[in-house]
Design a protein around this motif. Structure first.
Motif, short mmCIF file in Angstrom:
data_model
loop_
_atom_site.label_atom_id
_atom_site.label_comp_id
_atom_site.label_asym_id
_atom_site.label_seq_id
_atom_site.Cartn_x
_atom_site.Cartn_y
_atom_site.Cartn_z
N LYS A 193 0.68 -1.05 -0.02
CA LYS A 193 -0.36 -0.15 0.06
C LYS A 193 0.54 1.13 -0.24
O LYS A 193 0.61 2.20 -0.60
CB LYS A 193 -1.12 -0.15 1.09
CG LYS A 193 -2.04 1.17 1.27
CD LYS A 193 -2.68 1.04 2.50
CE LYS A 193 -3.98 1.90 2.57
NZ LYS A 193 -4.66 1.78 3.74
N GLU A 194 1.75 1.13 0.49
CA GLU A 194 2.77 2.62 0.67
C GLU A 194 3.50 2.41 -0.31
O GLU A 194 3.48 3.27 -1.08
CB GLU A 194 4.08 2.11 1.98
CG GLU A 194 3.34 2.10 3.37
CD GLU A 194 2.62 1.55 4.01
OE1 GLU A 194 2.36 -0.22 2.85
OE2 GLU A 194 1.86 0.94 4.81
N ASN A 195 3.95 1.91 -0.69
CA ASN A 195 4.45 1.54 -2.26
C ASN A 195 3.62 2.10 -3.21
O ASN A 195 3.74 3.31 -4.71
CB ASN A 195 4.89 0.51 -2.99
CG ASN A 195 6.11 -0.23 -2.11
OD1 ASN A 195 6.45 0.52 -1.39
ND2 ASN A 195 6.46 -1.58 -2.31
N CYS A 196 1.95 1.83 -3.43
CA CYS A 196 0.86 2.52 -4.06
C CYS A 196 1.48 3.68 -3.69
O CYS A 196 0.92 4.75 -5.12
CB CYS A 196 0.20 1.33 -3.90
SG CYS A 196 -0.64 0.23 -4.55
N LEU A 197 0.85 4.23 -2.54
CA LEU A 197 0.75 5.51 -2.56
C LEU A 197 1.89 6.65 -2.55
O LEU A 197 1.97 7.39 -3.13
CB LEU A 197 0.23 5.96 -1.65
CG LEU A 197 -0.73 5.23 -0.29
CD1 LEU A 197 -0.67 5.56 1.21
CD2 LEU A 197 -1.99 5.98 -1.33
N GLU A 198 2.91 6.09 -2.84
CA GLU A 198 4.25 6.79 -3.71
C GLU A 198 4.29 6.61 -4.51
O GLU A 198 4.43 8.02 -5.05
CB GLU A 198 5.54 5.61 -2.86
CG GLU A 198 7.19 6.32 -3.39
CD GLU A 198 8.41 5.41 -2.94
OE1 GLU A 198 9.57 5.62 -3.13
OE2 GLU A 198 7.86 5.40 -2.26
N VAL A 199 3.95 6.37 -5.20
CA VAL A 199 3.87 5.81 -6.96
C VAL A 199 2.76 7.54 -6.74
O VAL A 199 2.83 8.09 -8.44
CB VAL A 199 2.94 4.47 -7.47
CG1 VAL A 199 3.27 5.08 -9.67
CG2 VAL A 199 4.70 3.83 -7.67
N LEU A 200 2.14 7.73 -6.37
CA LEU A 200 0.45 8.45 -6.77
C LEU A 200 1.00 9.84 -6.82
O LEU A 200 1.11 10.51 -6.85
CB LEU A 200 -0.57 7.89 -5.92
CG LEU A 200 -1.24 6.81 -6.26
CD1 LEU A 200 -2.52 5.93 -5.13
CD2 LEU A 200 -1.60 6.37 -7.96
N ASN A 201 1.96 9.36 -5.21
CA ASN A 201 2.18 10.88 -5.16
C ASN A 201 2.77 11.53 -5.49
O ASN A 201 4.03 12.58 -6.00
CB ASN A 201 2.18 10.79 -3.36
CG ASN A 201 1.70 10.44 -2.69
OD1 ASN A 201 0.53 11.34 -2.42
ND2 ASN A 201 1.94 9.93 -1.37
N LYS A 202 3.96 10.96 -6.00
CA LYS A 202 5.11 10.62 -7.15
C LYS A 202 4.54 12.01 -8.16
O LYS A 202 5.26 12.70 -9.25
CB LYS A 202 6.23 10.37 -7.57
CG LYS A 202 7.36 9.60 -6.78
CD LYS A 202 7.62 8.91 -6.87
CE LYS A 202 9.05 8.42 -6.22
NZ LYS A 202 9.66 7.15 -6.56
N ASN A 203 3.09 11.41 -8.65
CA ASN A 203 1.95 12.08 -9.76
C ASN A 203 1.63 13.15 -9.97
O ASN A 203 0.57 13.11 -10.51
CB ASN A 203 2.29 11.00 -11.06
CG ASN A 203 2.86 10.31 -11.62
OD1 ASN A 203 3.54 10.41 -11.96
ND2 ASN A 203 3.49 9.13 -10.68
N ILE A 204 1.49 13.93 -8.66
CA ILE A 204 0.19 14.57 -8.38
C ILE A 204 1.10 16.21 -8.85
O ILE A 204 2.09 16.00 -9.13
CB ILE A 204 0.64 14.77 -6.34
CG1 ILE A 204 -0.18 13.76 -6.03
CG2 ILE A 204 -0.23 15.84 -5.86
CD1 ILE A 204 -0.22 13.22 -5.12
#
Length: 130
Positions: A119-130
């Motif tokens: 889950k943290e890995n998913c959120l990290e990818v999402l946060n990089k693309n905001i």
């Protein structure tokens, strides 16, 4: 922003389903990309029956994923669909599928649901693309 989830062994898990629902509620375009065979193609693969995807459709309804955001690959490599489609990540439990995505030149990040920080890995990818 588009993200993708495998179904069996991934989105079929209650905690992953809840995460996907949160993403839908936040406005992400959530897709299911599964190796399963669609009902339309069940003539070619008759062993599963006509209601073979009943559980998948029920999950999609609970999460809020429309039917046109479900891709049945019928056992083809998922990267064949994901390639060039602009997905930020694909979450899966199949190491073969994850490796194929990683080895492609596509920007989709392959993430393993079996990793303790999935889950943290998913959120990290999402946060990089905001």
């Amino acid at each position: 922003m588009k993200v993708s989830f495998d179904y069996d062994g991934t989105l079929s898990l209650p905690h992953v389903e809840e995460f996907a629902k949160e993403l839908v509620e936040q406005g992400y375009e959530v897709w299911v990309v599964t190796s399963r065979v669609s009902e339309e193609d069940s003539v070619l693969h008759p062993w599963g029956g006509t209601d073979r995807n009943k559980d998948l459709w029920a999950s999609c309804e609970r999460i809020g994923i429309p039917e046109d955001r479900v891709k049945f690959t019928a056992f083809a490599d998922k990267i064949e669909f994901l390639d060039g489609m602009g997905f930020l990540f694909h979450l899966d439990d199949d190491l073969y599928e994850l490796t194929a995505i990683m080895e492609s030149k596509d920007s989709c990040q392959p993430l393993n649901v079996g990793h303790f920080e999935w889950k943290e890995n998913c959120l990290e990818v999402l946060n990089k693309n905001i």
